[in-house]
Design an enzyme around this catalytic site. Structure first.
Site, short mmCIF file in Angstrom:
data_model
loop_
_atom_site.label_atom_id
_atom_site.label_comp_id
_atom_site.label_asym_id
_atom_site.label_seq_id
_atom_site.Cartn_x
_atom_site.Cartn_y
_atom_site.Cartn_z
N LYS A 75 0.84 -1.21 0.00
CA LYS A 75 0.00 0.00 0.00
C LYS A 75 0.87 1.25 0.00
O LYS A 75 0.62 2.19 -0.77
CB LYS A 75 -0.88 0.00 1.25
N ASN A 76 1.89 1.27 0.86
CA ASN A 76 2.68 2.49 1.02
C ASN A 76 3.58 2.79 -0.18
O ASN A 76 4.12 3.88 -0.30
CB ASN A 76 3.52 2.44 2.30
N CYS A 135 -4.92 7.86 9.90
CA CYS A 135 -5.04 7.14 11.17
C CYS A 135 -4.79 8.06 12.35
O CYS A 135 -3.96 8.95 12.27
CB CYS A 135 -3.97 6.04 11.22
N ARG A 165 0.22 14.16 13.54
CA ARG A 165 0.85 13.89 12.24
C ARG A 165 0.92 15.21 11.51
O ARG A 165 0.00 15.64 10.85
CB ARG A 165 0.06 12.84 11.48
N LEU A 187 7.10 19.48 7.23
CA LEU A 187 8.25 19.14 6.38
C LEU A 187 7.84 19.11 4.90
O LEU A 187 8.62 19.50 4.03
CB LEU A 187 8.85 17.79 6.79
N ASP A 234 5.40 0.45 12.02
CA ASP A 234 4.19 -0.23 11.54
C ASP A 234 4.11 -1.70 11.97
O ASP A 234 3.11 -2.37 11.72
CB ASP A 234 4.09 -0.14 10.00
N ARG A 249 -7.73 -0.92 5.94
CA ARG A 249 -6.91 0.13 5.30
C ARG A 249 -5.57 -0.40 4.83
O ARG A 249 -4.95 0.17 3.93
CB ARG A 249 -6.61 1.26 6.29
C1 UD1 Z 1 4.61 6.64 6.35
C2 UD1 Z 1 3.75 5.41 6.19
C3 UD1 Z 1 3.28 4.92 7.54
C4 UD1 Z 1 4.47 4.72 8.48
C5 UD1 Z 1 5.35 5.95 8.53
C6 UD1 Z 1 6.63 5.75 9.32
C7 UD1 Z 1 2.75 5.82 4.02
C8 UD1 Z 1 1.53 6.10 3.22
N1 UD1 Z 1 2.62 5.74 5.36
O1 UD1 Z 1 3.78 7.63 6.93
O2 UD1 Z 1 2.60 3.68 7.35
O3 UD1 Z 1 3.98 4.47 9.79
O4 UD1 Z 1 5.73 6.34 7.19
O5 UD1 Z 1 7.35 4.68 8.82
O6 UD1 Z 1 3.82 5.60 3.47
N2 UD1 Z 1 6.47 14.46 10.66
C9 UD1 Z 1 6.55 15.79 10.95
N3 UD1 Z 1 6.34 16.68 9.94
C10 UD1 Z 1 6.04 16.30 8.67
C11 UD1 Z 1 5.96 14.91 8.38
C12 UD1 Z 1 6.18 14.01 9.41
O7 UD1 Z 1 6.81 16.19 12.08
O8 UD1 Z 1 5.85 17.15 7.79
C13 UD1 Z 1 6.65 13.47 11.75
C14 UD1 Z 1 5.36 12.70 12.03
O9 UD1 Z 1 4.52 13.41 12.90
C15 UD1 Z 1 5.89 11.43 12.64
C16 UD1 Z 1 7.22 11.23 11.91
O10 UD1 Z 1 7.56 12.47 11.34
O11 UD1 Z 1 6.15 11.60 14.01
C17 UD1 Z 1 7.18 10.15 10.84
O12 UD1 Z 1 6.29 10.52 9.83
P1 UD1 Z 1 6.51 10.13 8.30
O13 UD1 Z 1 7.79 9.40 8.12
O14 UD1 Z 1 6.27 11.36 7.49
O15 UD1 Z 1 5.32 9.12 8.07
P2 UD1 Z 1 4.24 9.15 6.93
O16 UD1 Z 1 4.89 9.45 5.63
O17 UD1 Z 1 3.08 9.94 7.37
#
Ligand code: UD1
Length: 418
Positions: free
Chosen positions: A22-23, A116, A121, A125, A305, A397
């Site tokens: 999915k990701n 989720c 979240r 960034l 995950d 999901r």
């Molecule tokens: C992706 C995965 C999710 C997985 C996660 C971490 C997808 C669709 N989802 O989510 O299943 O759990 O990676 O491996 O690929 N953060 C910030 N600012 C930002 C973005 C992120 O502070 O702009 C923080 C988040 O709050 C979190 C951490 O960074 O604490 C990790 O987030 P991120 O790596 O961005 O995860 P996702 O891409 O949302």
């Protein structure tokens, strides 16, 4: 409301093919917006988030079908730059559409993304990266509006290797003028898959899978056919299922290197794992041992995950184990539900201290999010008696018909619609 009813205590046996990730599929589908024409993308799982992404692409002007894991997508007529609010609210990954739409149409409007409920979240960034590439961003009345005539390559340092932000910047940079360098980039296998897809379309991306990704902007991209990588989290969930319910299973369509951290932990706990080509075989016939300390961290560290599923596994292991969650705060919602089944877990300062118990008991529990839900299903497979898992839509999901997958492995699990 749909529930799973599980009769625990049956060892698992048999073989299962792991579905596509999915990701990886979500950003790849968004990337298709960057070219005009017909794409065929294989091994795309039939999941709620994928359906939402295809509905959004259709609302933007594309045509899409999804049958037997193949998405046929024609992006020629995409002309709408406002992502529908109700769909945006249903899936955080809709943020991936910003870069491609901005590149293609010069303007995008979204409402703040959903997803989720696992801690805060943020998307700062993503926004900082797009701003660095030259997008003008305006927030008004719950909407974020992005505008750019031509994005320009630059150096971008991520203060945390966010998976989504790395992907979003890659998507925005492939057609930008000049070179973009992402420093402290995420290194997840899904990033490499997105880079491979974009490069097949004609992009020039180097370094995906390392912490520095370099993207040389090109003038245009072309549609392609592509197969998505297997879902490492689904495979990891089944490895832990065997560790909990015991038995002997084989998984096909896997990439064992993507699961190095989990394999290391599961083996130390007593699960026998063999890997050859794309097949992984695993066996467990005794109660597993606990694991001293696991810290979730970005790839190649232990994946957040799989944290909930590992906690379910360790709740039945011998001895005491500690899991520290560093990626998402508040990703411990499964603790209370596991405790209702008899697990002994204490949470303090972002760490869970798990004292292994010799048995869990079936009861009615609630899947509070996707991976928490998977953890409760694993607990149900190993528990004595009947477990009912409510709010199964969260599990849907990320796992394509999880009950069917587990039935292939001999589990007694059924979906009921109330
Ligand atoms: C992706 C995965 C999710 C997985 C996660 C971490 C997808 C669709 N989802 O989510 O299943 O759990 O990676 O491996 O690929 N953060 C910030 N600012 C930002 C973005 C992120 O502070 O702009 C923080 C988040 O709050 C979190 C951490 O960074 O604490 C990790 O987030 P991120 O790596 O961005 O995860 P996702 O891409 O949302």
């Amino acid at each position: 409301m749909e529930t799973f009813t599980i009769e625990g205590g049956r060892p698992l046996s048999g073989t299962l093919r792991i579905h596509g990730a999915k990701n990886a599929a979500l950003p790849i589908l968004a990337a298709a917006v960057l070219a005009e024409g017909q794409f065929h993308i294989y091994d795309v799982p039939h999941l709620k988030d994928i359906d939402v992404m295809l509905q959004i692409l259709t609302a933007l002007g594309a045509t899409a079908t999804h049958a037997d894991g193949c998405v046929s997508l024609d992006t020629t007529s995409i002309s709408i730059s406002h992502v529908p609010d109700d769909l945006m609210g249903q899936m955080r990954s809709s943020i991936f559409l910003v870069g491609p739409l901005l590149t293609r149409l010069g303007e995008v409007t979204i409402s703040r993304p959903g997803g989720c409920a696992i801690g805060e979240r943020r998307i700062d960034l993503h926004l900082n990266g797009l701003t660095a590439l030259g997008a003008k961003i305006e927030e008004s009345e719950g909407y974020i509006i992005f505008r750019a005539k031509q994005l320009r390559g630059t150096n971008i340092f991520l203060s945390f290797p966010s998976v989504g932000a790395t992907e979003n910047i890659m998507l925005a940079a492939v057609l930008a003028k000049g070179t973009t360098r992402i420093c402290n980039a995420a290194r997840e296998p899904e990033i490499i898959d997105l880079a491979n897809f974009l490069n097949a379309m004609g992009a020039r991306i180097r370094g995906a899978g390392t912490d520095t990704i370099e993207i040389n902007g090109v003038a245009r991209l072309r549609p392609v056919s592509y197969r998505v990588i297997p879902d490492r989290i689904v495979a990891g969930t089944h490895i832990l299922a065997v560790g909990m319910a015991q038995g002997h299973i084989a998984l096909s369509n896997t990439i064992p290197e993507h699961l190095t951290a989990l394999i290391e932990v599961a083996r130390s706990c007593g699960v026998e794992i063999k890997a050859y080509h794309d097949i992984m075989e695993m066996k467990c016939s005794n109660r597993p041992r606990g694991y001293d300390r696991i810290i979730t961290s970005p790839y190649p560290g232990f994946p957040t995950d799989l944290q909930a599923q590992l906690m379910a596994f360790l709740s039945l292991a011998r001895g005491t184990s500690v899991i520290k969650e560093t990626v998402f705060e508040g990703r411990f919602k499964h603790v209370n539900e596991l405790a209702r089944m008899g697990a002994s877990i204490y949470v303090d300062l972002g760490s869970a201290f798990i004292r292994g118990v010799s048995r869990l008991s079936g009861t009615t529990v609630e899947a509070t999010d996707l991976r928490a839900g998977a953890a409760l299903v694993l607990a149900g497979l190993a528990a004595e008696g009947t477990t009912v898992v409510e709010q199964v839509h969260h599990i849907d999901r990320g796992y394509e018909r999880l009950e069917w997958q587990l039935q292939q492995l001999g589990a007694s699990i059924a979906r009921t619609t109330a």
